[in-house]
Design a protein around this motif. Sequence first.
Motif, PDB file in Angstrom:
ATOM      1  N   THR A   1      32.786  21.085  32.091  1.00 40.77           N
ATOM      2  CA  THR A   1      32.440  22.487  31.494  1.00 40.77           C
ATOM      3  C   THR A   1      33.014  22.076  29.538  1.00 40.77           C
ATOM      4  OG1 THR A   1      32.300  24.124  32.380  1.00 40.77           O
ATOM      5  CG2 THR A   1      31.487  24.061  30.437  1.00 40.77           C
ATOM      6  N   LEU A   2      34.317  21.882  29.784  1.00 38.15           N
ATOM      7  CA  LEU A   2      34.940  21.878  28.897  1.00 38.15           C
ATOM      8  C   LEU A   2      34.729  20.833  27.863  1.00 38.15           C
ATOM      9  CD1 LEU A   2      37.504  22.495  26.250  1.00 38.15           C
ATOM     10  CD2 LEU A   2      38.653  21.905  26.837  1.00 38.15           C
ATOM     11  N   VAL A   3      34.800  19.615  27.972  1.00 42.89           N
ATOM     12  CA  VAL A   3      33.887  18.281  27.807  1.00 42.89           C
ATOM     13  C   VAL A   3      33.095  18.236  27.448  1.00 42.89           C
ATOM     14  CG1 VAL A   3      33.423  15.938  28.585  1.00 42.89           C
ATOM     15  CG2 VAL A   3      35.837  16.955  28.854  1.00 42.89           C
ATOM     16  N   ALA A   4      31.942  18.777  28.119  1.00 43.85           N
ATOM     17  CA  ALA A   4      30.638  18.533  27.758  1.00 43.85           C
ATOM     18  C   ALA A   4      29.674  19.526  26.171  1.00 43.85           C
ATOM     19  CB  ALA A   4      29.485  19.343  29.017  1.00 43.85           C
ATOM     20  N   LEU A   5      30.771  20.885  26.761  1.00 47.99           N
ATOM     21  CA  LEU A   5      30.953  21.231  24.667  1.00 47.99           C
ATOM     22  C   LEU A   5      31.257  20.396  23.843  1.00 47.99           C
ATOM     23  CD1 LEU A   5      31.564  25.073  25.913  1.00 47.99           C
ATOM     24  CD2 LEU A   5      29.584  23.967  25.816  1.00 47.99           C
ATOM     25  N   LEU A   6      32.262  19.954  24.162  1.00 48.94           N
ATOM     26  CA  LEU A   6      33.267  19.263  23.168  1.00 48.94           C
ATOM     27  C   LEU A   6      32.157  17.631  23.090  1.00 48.94           C
ATOM     28  CD1 LEU A   6      35.709  18.493  21.781  1.00 48.94           C
ATOM     29  CD2 LEU A   6      36.106  16.701  22.836  1.00 48.94           C
ATOM     30  N   LEU A   7      31.436  17.450  23.426  1.00 47.45           N
ATOM     31  CA  LEU A   7      30.341  16.312  23.302  1.00 47.45           C
ATOM     32  C   LEU A   7      29.105  16.578  22.762  1.00 47.45           C
ATOM     33  CD1 LEU A   7      30.197  14.675  26.519  1.00 47.45           C
ATOM     34  CD2 LEU A   7      31.737  13.741  24.310  1.00 47.45           C
ATOM     35  N   LEU A   8      28.886  18.159  22.683  1.00 42.31           N
ATOM     36  CA  LEU A   8      27.601  18.292  22.481  1.00 42.31           C
ATOM     37  C   LEU A   8      27.719  19.289  20.875  1.00 42.31           C
ATOM     38  CD1 LEU A   8      25.961  20.526  25.401  1.00 42.31           C
ATOM     39  CD2 LEU A   8      25.110  18.708  23.951  1.00 42.31           C
ATOM     40  N   SER A   9      29.382  19.215  20.597  1.00 40.89           N
ATOM     41  CA  SER A   9      29.400  19.609  18.857  1.00 40.89           C
ATOM     42  C   SER A   9      29.462  18.454  17.596  1.00 40.89           C
ATOM     43  CB  SER A   9      31.017  20.644  19.317  1.00 40.89           C
ATOM     44  OG  SER A   9      31.834  19.063  19.289  1.00 40.89           O
ATOM     45  N   GLN A  10      29.684  16.643  19.328  1.00 39.19           N
ATOM     46  CA  GLN A  10      29.611  16.085  17.797  1.00 39.19           C
ATOM     47  C   GLN A  10      28.709  15.703  17.768  1.00 39.19           C
ATOM     48  OE1 GLN A  10      32.401  14.927  16.891  1.00 39.19           O
ATOM     49  NE2 GLN A  10      33.464  16.755  17.254  1.00 39.19           N
TER      50      GLN A  10
ATOM     51  N   MET B   1      39.055  24.726  38.472  1.00 45.31           N
ATOM     52  CA  MET B   1      39.526  23.675  37.945  1.00 45.31           C
ATOM     53  C   MET B   1      38.913  22.289  37.015  1.00 45.31           C
ATOM     54  SD  MET B   1      42.397  24.000  35.501  1.00 45.31           S
ATOM     55  CE  MET B   1      43.040  23.266  34.374  1.00 45.31           C
ATOM     56  N   LYS B   2      37.987  21.728  37.977  1.00 44.85           N
ATOM     57  CA  LYS B   2      37.425  20.806  37.770  1.00 44.85           C
ATOM     58  C   LYS B   2      36.241  20.780  36.864  1.00 44.85           C
ATOM     59  CE  LYS B   2      38.941  17.454  41.216  1.00 44.85           C
ATOM     60  NZ  LYS B   2      38.505  16.702  42.280  1.00 44.85           N
ATOM     61  N   LEU B   3      35.369  22.321  37.052  1.00 50.47           N
ATOM     62  CA  LEU B   3      34.434  22.607  36.934  1.00 50.47           C
ATOM     63  C   LEU B   3      34.497  23.445  35.011  1.00 50.47           C
ATOM     64  CD1 LEU B   3      31.597  23.410  36.944  1.00 50.47           C
ATOM     65  CD2 LEU B   3      32.035  25.545  37.668  1.00 50.47           C
ATOM     66  N   LEU B   4      35.583  23.971  35.017  1.00 44.98           N
ATOM     67  CA  LEU B   4      35.651  24.363  33.889  1.00 44.98           C
ATOM     68  C   LEU B   4      36.156  23.074  32.673  1.00 44.98           C
ATOM     69  CD1 LEU B   4      36.768  26.404  31.972  1.00 44.98           C
ATOM     70  CD2 LEU B   4      38.907  26.201  32.789  1.00 44.98           C
ATOM     71  N   SER B   5      37.377  21.855  33.500  1.00 49.63           N
ATOM     72  CA  SER B   5      37.381  20.600  32.646  1.00 49.63           C
ATOM     73  C   SER B   5      36.023  19.986  32.292  1.00 49.63           C
ATOM     74  CB  SER B   5      38.793  20.490  33.496  1.00 49.63           C
ATOM     75  OG  SER B   5      37.705  19.067  34.658  1.00 49.63           O
TER      76      SER B   5
END
Length: 67
Positions: A7-16, A1-5
């Motif tokens: 990854t989600l945070v990293a993708l969110l930051l890269l999209s910005q 679950m930590k890995l998924l969150s």
Amino acid sequence: MKLLSLTLVALLLLSQLTPGDALRCWNLHGKCRQRCSRKEKVYVYCTNGKMCCVKPKFQPKNKPWLL
């Protein structure tokens, strides 16, 4: 679950992140682009074949006695 969150945070930051700025030309007053905005004019062309879009206030003034 930590890995998924993580990854989600990293993708969110890269999209910005914004893409890099266009190449600069004409003594760093212009930008190399495919199309210039309405307020810009083309005075020279860049080495990559794109237009050097320069605002009119940075273009050289025409001197009528040097025609």
